[in-house]
Scaffold this active site. Sequence first.
Site, PDB file in Angstrom:
ATOM      1  N   CYS A 160       0.847  -1.209   0.000  1.00 17.07           N
ATOM      2  CA  CYS A 160       0.000   0.000   0.000  1.00 17.07           C
ATOM      3  C   CYS A 160       0.880   1.256   0.000  1.00 17.07           C
ATOM      4  CB  CYS A 160      -0.902  -0.003   1.230  1.00 17.07           C
ATOM      5  SG  CYS A 160      -1.898   1.495   1.369  1.00 17.07           S
ATOM      6  N   CYS A 175      -0.364   4.191   2.218  1.00 20.38           N
ATOM      7  CA  CYS A 175      -0.186   3.943   3.655  1.00 20.38           C
ATOM      8  C   CYS A 175       1.283   4.116   4.052  1.00 20.38           C
ATOM      9  CB  CYS A 175      -0.592   2.526   4.038  1.00 20.38           C
ATOM     10  SG  CYS A 175      -2.085   1.913   3.264  1.00 20.38           S
ATOM     11  N   ASP A 176       2.179   3.498   3.293  1.00 16.82           N
ATOM     12  CA  ASP A 176       3.582   3.403   3.732  1.00 16.82           C
ATOM     13  C   ASP A 176       4.545   4.290   2.953  1.00 16.82           C
ATOM     14  OD1 ASP A 176       2.785   1.509   5.588  1.00 16.82           O
ATOM     15  OD2 ASP A 176       2.984  -0.127   4.156  1.00 16.82           O
TER      16      ASP A 176
END
Length: 313
Positions: free
Chosen positions: A135, A138-139
Amino acid sequence: METISCDYIIVGAGSAGLASAQYAARAGLRTVVFDPLGPGGQVLQIFDLENYPGVFPAVTGSDFIDTMKKQAESFGARIVQAKIDSIDKIKNTFYVHTEIGEYSSFALLIATGAEHRMLGVPGEKELTGRGVSYCATCDGPFFRNKTVIVVGGGDSACTEALYLASISPHITLVHRKAQFRAQYAVVEKVKNDKNINVKYNTVVKEIRGNGRVQSVLLEDTETGDETDLPADAVFIFVGMKARTELFDTLPKDGAGYIVTNEKMETIVPGLYCAGDVRAKPFRQIVTAVSDGAIAAHEAAEYVKSISPSGDRA
Ligand code: NAP
């Protein structure tokens, strides 16, 4: 514990589930949507939603979902954050056993979506969360200005590589073939992004690191040459896997997606399926939303047909 009865239960609160909830509630069905993670699904991972017709300029996936949720609730749908353990059907009624109690309905929609596949190379499992990610939104921010490798050649790999290229100028996109399968507009952007270096005909053999990703062993499939490329992170987008655990006995296509007809009906009366978990040729938010609307329409007709008096409890 008392069973809570409704007309239409939706399993999954991604774009297909929320669209269906809106249409079903607006059609008068008592509608409850379950999702263990709350509303959103894969859309939450989108940084720039730029291809949804009528939404311009681009919005974030999170803003888009927030609006869908409010819209569904404005018509009376209930969205419940809870895990479903099992589902039974007895006569005309589905019984849904959740961690917060039992619910029943006359129609049920599978809108559980799909999840990212793993690459299956040494080092991937051990270094997940330590530089290996599925992701980018997200990261990605953890790897600002770092060296990042993206794996895959579809829409996910290309759109996520573009997002990561807005965070770091050191992106290498590794694809096993000589051509991408992503949509034309996205591929053109990738090719024109000076922060993305594309390696075609290349596969990942191993992800290496001691406690965190440090390099990736690549192989050129044409020459057989191997390169150990230093990297801080590896983002993997090599396709999706349908989430069908609760529905093992339904017919699937060769790739594991649930088969329906054009009304989104499965082989079980009253049981519908919509969105990325469904066997279909084109997976987009717009097609998920369309599936969800069709399923709601059909479910409303079905519920009326088995209980014309309106006394459905
Ligand atoms: P996908 O379209 O199935 O593409 C997967 C990619 O990973 C392919 O390029 C495939 O290579 C490669 N791959 C598969 N297994 C591999 C392996 N073991 N090693 C190396 N590479 C491997 O999956 P996706 O990109 O996640 O997209 C899933 C669906 O969502 C698609 O229908 C897509 O259109 C849709 N989607 C749409 C958008 C958008 O519209 N903005 C964004 C994301 C996803 P080959 O090409 O060689 O098969």
